[in-house]
Scaffold this motif. Structure first.
Motif, PDB file in Angstrom:
ATOM      1  N   HIS A  15      -4.056   4.102   0.158  1.00 26.77           N
ATOM      2  CA  HIS A  15      -3.304   4.536  -0.864  1.00 26.77           C
ATOM      3  C   HIS A  15      -3.514   5.926  -1.026  1.00 26.77           C
ATOM      4  CE1 HIS A  15      -2.658   0.059  -1.889  1.00 26.77           C
ATOM      5  NE2 HIS A  15      -3.778  -0.012  -1.336  1.00 26.77           N
ATOM      6  N   ARG A  17      -1.453   8.260  -2.976  1.00 26.75           N
ATOM      7  CA  ARG A  17      -1.275   8.672  -4.206  1.00 26.75           C
ATOM      8  C   ARG A  17      -0.119   9.816  -3.782  1.00 26.75           C
ATOM      9  NH1 ARG A  17      -2.808   4.034  -5.826  1.00 26.75           N
ATOM     10  NH2 ARG A  17      -5.049   3.486  -6.445  1.00 26.75           N
ATOM     11  N   ASN A  47       2.888   1.157  -2.736  1.00 29.29           N
ATOM     12  CA  ASN A  47       2.742   0.835  -4.225  1.00 29.29           C
ATOM     13  C   ASN A  47       2.640   2.107  -5.212  1.00 29.29           C
ATOM     14  OD1 ASN A  47       0.128   0.941  -3.196  1.00 29.29           O
ATOM     15  ND2 ASN A  47      -0.524  -0.169  -4.808  1.00 29.29           N
ATOM     16  N   THR A 105      -1.770  -7.003  -8.323  1.00 31.25           N
ATOM     17  CA  THR A 105      -2.455  -5.760  -8.082  1.00 31.25           C
ATOM     18  C   THR A 105      -1.818  -4.556  -8.584  1.00 31.25           C
ATOM     19  OG1 THR A 105      -3.938  -4.417  -6.327  1.00 31.25           O
ATOM     20  CG2 THR A 105      -1.799  -5.292  -5.716  1.00 31.25           C
ATOM     21  N   THR A 106      -2.626  -3.280  -8.305  1.00 32.98           N
ATOM     22  CA  THR A 106      -1.767  -1.905  -8.827  1.00 32.98           C
ATOM     23  C   THR A 106      -0.509  -1.878  -8.382  1.00 32.98           C
ATOM     24  OG1 THR A 106      -4.192  -1.276  -8.413  1.00 32.98           O
ATOM     25  CG2 THR A 106      -2.444   0.580  -8.792  1.00 32.98           C
ATOM     26  N   MET A 202     -11.899  -3.860  -7.992  1.00 33.33           N
ATOM     27  CA  MET A 202     -10.834  -3.802  -7.103  1.00 33.33           C
ATOM     28  C   MET A 202     -10.015  -5.056  -6.875  1.00 33.33           C
ATOM     29  SD  MET A 202     -13.651  -4.307  -5.237  1.00 33.33           S
ATOM     30  CE  MET A 202     -14.482  -3.019  -5.296  1.00 33.33           C
ATOM     31  N   LYS A 203      -8.921  -4.950  -6.040  1.00 29.60           N
ATOM     32  CA  LYS A 203      -8.127  -6.297  -5.812  1.00 29.60           C
ATOM     33  C   LYS A 203      -8.321  -6.358  -4.194  1.00 29.60           C
ATOM     34  CE  LYS A 203      -6.690  -8.027  -9.719  1.00 29.60           C
ATOM     35  NZ  LYS A 203      -7.085  -9.044 -10.329  1.00 29.60           N
ATOM     36  N   HIS A 234      -8.741   6.155  -8.181  1.00 32.90           N
ATOM     37  CA  HIS A 234      -8.094   6.478  -9.526  1.00 32.90           C
ATOM     38  C   HIS A 234      -9.129   7.530 -10.215  1.00 32.90           C
ATOM     39  CE1 HIS A 234      -5.653   2.949  -9.601  1.00 32.90           C
ATOM     40  NE2 HIS A 234      -6.469   2.183  -8.962  1.00 32.90           N
ATOM     41  N   TYR A 246      -7.732  -0.911 -11.070  1.00 32.78           N
ATOM     42  CA  TYR A 246      -8.127  -1.639  -9.673  1.00 32.78           C
ATOM     43  C   TYR A 246      -8.200  -0.802  -8.429  1.00 32.78           C
ATOM     44  CZ  TYR A 246      -8.431  -5.798 -12.452  1.00 32.78           C
ATOM     45  OH  TYR A 246      -8.478  -6.938 -13.362  1.00 32.78           O
ATOM     46  N   GLY A 247      -9.100  -0.567  -7.882  1.00 30.49           N
ATOM     47  CA  GLY A 247      -9.309   0.363  -6.833  1.00 30.49           C
ATOM     48  C   GLY A 247     -10.412   1.021  -6.519  1.00 30.49           C
TER      49      GLY A 247
HETATM   50  O1  DOR Z   1      -7.627  -2.577  -5.997  1.00 23.93           O
HETATM   51  C1  DOR Z   1      -6.840  -2.350  -5.346  1.00 23.93           C
HETATM   52  N1  DOR Z   1      -6.115  -1.001  -5.610  1.00 23.93           N
HETATM   53  N2  DOR Z   1      -6.165  -3.279  -4.566  1.00 23.93           N
HETATM   54  C2  DOR Z   1      -5.049  -2.910  -4.262  1.00 23.93           C
HETATM   55  O2  DOR Z   1      -4.373  -3.977  -3.635  1.00 23.93           O
HETATM   56  C3  DOR Z   1      -4.092  -1.720  -4.637  1.00 23.93           C
HETATM   57  C4  DOR Z   1      -5.116  -0.830  -4.875  1.00 23.93           C
HETATM   58  C5  DOR Z   1      -4.242   0.486  -5.633  1.00 23.93           C
HETATM   59  O3  DOR Z   1      -3.373   1.058  -5.280  1.00 23.93           O
HETATM   60  O4  DOR Z   1      -4.843   1.012  -6.613  1.00 23.93           O
END
Ligand code: DOR
Ligand code: ZN
Length: 357
Positions: A15, A17, A47, A105-106, A202-203, A234, A246-247
């Motif tokens: 990700h 960003r 996302n 999730t995020t 995190m997820k 993040h 999360y992440g």
């Molecule tokens: O922890 C996570 N962060 N899991 C995800 O599936 C998305 C990710 C995020 O984009 O921050």
């Protein structure tokens, strides 16, 4: 010195960003982290707002990443809650695959309606992969769609004994499935959350030691196809705030963590290498371009600290760990892009591995 070449390292799950979340990281800052982590290329998830679920959002992201990328790249398209399968013919040539979020999730791309998931499975062109975020029981729903539509499906960040069992059975059944595991699920467990605080969130979340052992067993068995960082930066301020973000970042730490496991004889070197290069390339149908490789010194050990880290966020859940394997050089298509200290190309050097334009 024990320096080895690794051809064309690919992280199929990041990700980066940029756009509305450029304060967390930019395509320039995160692809610099990718190079410092040894990667030739990364595949970016949809996302980050505006979610990559329509042509204008895809155009915006294509333009921004094309101008900034230091390594090669591909973009996922996102499955939307409302109908966006009508746009598939118009976007298919520009993306690496489809991502379907089946658990929260995020971002805001959750699809929890099986009928809508089925529409996406029905309409997605068969030439490219579907990657899924599907935890625990949700995996059964997705496996039912794989069985029905026979679409190639990559299960992201597998992290429990139960999930490993489902995929072992799915592969034995001959379903067209692959799976990835993350370094954080391999090297951390829920016991670390006390120590890490929000930096351990995190997820999917960190799991038990028994789950972690099942992942290592699946690596040893050759069941796991790829190790994917799920790099999801993040800012420190966000991670310290009231709201839960999360992440965790991971692009720079994945290779040294795996090579540490190799040094500790928990994993053969060839397998560690395949998990971050040949295997992800095969899943996405990518050839390693000529003269594209990473030189890594297996002998050198160092402690992960914030001063060493690149990228926008400046922290890692692995800070304080002693790891082995120093990236000395990355070359892409005959150009040395990273010399172990500095990036040697301009933003925009990186190419879209899937774009027709
Ligand atoms: O922890 C996570 N962060 N899991 C995800 O599936 C998305 C990710 C995020 O984009 O921050
Ligand atoms: Zn992810």
């Amino acid at each position: 010195m024990t320096t080895i070449p690794i051809p064309g390292m690919l992280d199929p799950h990041v990700h980066l960003r940029g756009m509305q979340w450029a304060h967390k990281g930019t395509f320039a800052s995160e692809t610099e982290a990718a190079l410092a982590g040894g990667y030739w290329a990364v595949l970016d998830m949809p996302n980050t707002p505006p979610s990559t679920i329509d042509r204008p959002a895809l155009e915006r992201k294509l333009a921004e990443i094309a101008a900034q990328a230091l390594c090669d790249w591909g973009l996922y398209y996102g499955a939307a809650k409302a109908d966006n399968w009508g746009t598939y013919p118009a976007i298919i040539d520009d993306v690496c695959g489809l991502k379907i979020y089946n658990n929260a999730t995020t971002g805001n791309l959750l699809i929890d309606d099986q009928a809508i998931r089925a529409q996406h499975y029905q309409h997605w062109p068969r030439s490219k992969v579907i990657a899924v975020h599907a935890e625990d029981e949700t995996m059964r729903d997705i496996l039912a769609l794989v069985r029905q539509y026979r679409q190639r499906t990559h299960f992201c960040h597998i992290c429990t004994t139960y999930e490993i069992g489902l995929l072992r059975a799915a592969k034995a059944e001959g379903l067209p499935v692959t799976l990835g595991v993350t370094p954080h699920h391999l090297f951390l467990t829920e016991d670390d959350i006390k120590r890490l605080g929000t930096h351990g969130l995190m997820k999917p979340p960190l799991k038990t030691r028994a789950d972690q052992a099942a992942l290592w067993q699946a690596l040893a068995d050759g069941l796991v196809d790829v190790v994917e960082s799920d790099h999801a930066p993040h800012t420190l301020a966000e991670k310290s705030s009231e709201k839960t973000y999360y992440g965790v970042p991971g692009l720079q730490t994945t290779l040294p963590l795996l090579l540490t496991a190799v040094h500790e004889k928990r994993l053969p070197l060839e397998r560690a290498v395949a998990l971050v290069s040949a295997n992800p390339r095969r899943i996405f149908g990518l050839e390693c371009p000529p003269d594209t490789y990473t030189l890594v010194d297996l002998g050198e050990s160092f402690v992960i600290d914030s001063a060493w880290l690149r990228g926008g966020c400046g922290w890692s859940p692995f800070e304080g760990m002693r790891v082995r394997g120093r990236v000395r050089s990355v070359s892409i298509r005959g150009t040395q892009v990273f010399d172990g200290e500095s990036v040697r190309v301009r933003p925009g050097f990186g190419q879209n591995l899937f774009g027709k334009r």
